[in-house]
Write an enzyme that holds these catalytic residues in place. Structure first.
Site, PDB file in Angstrom:
ATOM      1  N   SER A 149     -26.642 -39.259 -27.110  1.00 48.88           N
ATOM      2  CA  SER A 149     -27.611 -38.883 -26.077  1.00 48.88           C
ATOM      3  C   SER A 149     -27.921 -39.992 -25.074  1.00 48.88           C
ATOM      4  O   SER A 149     -28.542 -39.726 -24.054  1.00 48.88           O
ATOM      5  CB  SER A 149     -28.916 -38.404 -26.718  1.00 48.88           C
ATOM      6  N   LYS A 151     -34.995 -43.838 -25.768  1.00 52.15           N
ATOM      7  CA  LYS A 151     -34.946 -43.021 -24.554  1.00 52.15           C
ATOM      8  C   LYS A 151     -35.315 -43.895 -23.358  1.00 52.15           C
ATOM      9  O   LYS A 151     -35.910 -44.964 -23.508  1.00 52.15           O
ATOM     10  CB  LYS A 151     -35.942 -41.846 -24.614  1.00 52.15           C
TER      11      LYS A 151
END
Length: 145
Positions: free
Chosen positions: A65, A102
């Protein structure tokens, strides 16, 4: 979601361990004439760790991701908990009981956790949820062999 598998902290300031550093940069294109110069050593502790008591290593799990941000499965991250996270920083957050890496985006009161892959949509943090930012990623390392 990309999570963090292992965290390792420094309990004492790391001992210096300088290694030789070439005095020229390695080109990624056509090679330049060889230069036989070395500078003083490079110590990764001095280069990568500003605040040893607040710095941890984290290993990225097998999620892809974050690949568009240059973070790949198995990479080792250097995480500094003493840095105040800002929009655009790559961060380690505590989310739904686990740690994940993230990119942080803050627009006014709106907080979004961005993935570096089109296969993983952004996570809009609801206004009533207090997001715990565990630390800011300052470096990442990948193994090539």
């Amino acid at each position: 979601m990309s999570s963090v598998l292992a965290l390792t902290a420094f309990e004492a300031p790391p001992q210096p361990c300088p290694r030789p550093l070439l005095g020229v940069r390695a080109t990624a294109g056509f090679p330049s004439p060889a230069e036989d110069f070395q500078t003083d050593g490079l110590d990764l502790n001095q280069r990568c760790i500003r605040n040893p008591p607040a710095t941890f290593f984290a290993e990225v799990d097998q999620s892809t991701s974050m690949t568009d941000f240059g973070i790949f499965p198995g990479d080792t991250l250097v995480v500094d908990r003493s840095i105040t996270a800002k929009s655009g920083h790559v961060v380690i957050v505590l989310w739904e009981g686990g740690l994940m890496v993230k990119k942080l985006r803050i627009q006014g009161r709106r907080v979004t956790l961005l993935s570096g892959s089109a296969d993983h949509p952004p996570i809009l943090v609801p206004p009533e949820v207090e997001l715990e930012i565990w630390g800011v990623v300052t470096w990442s390392f990948k193994r090539h062999l």
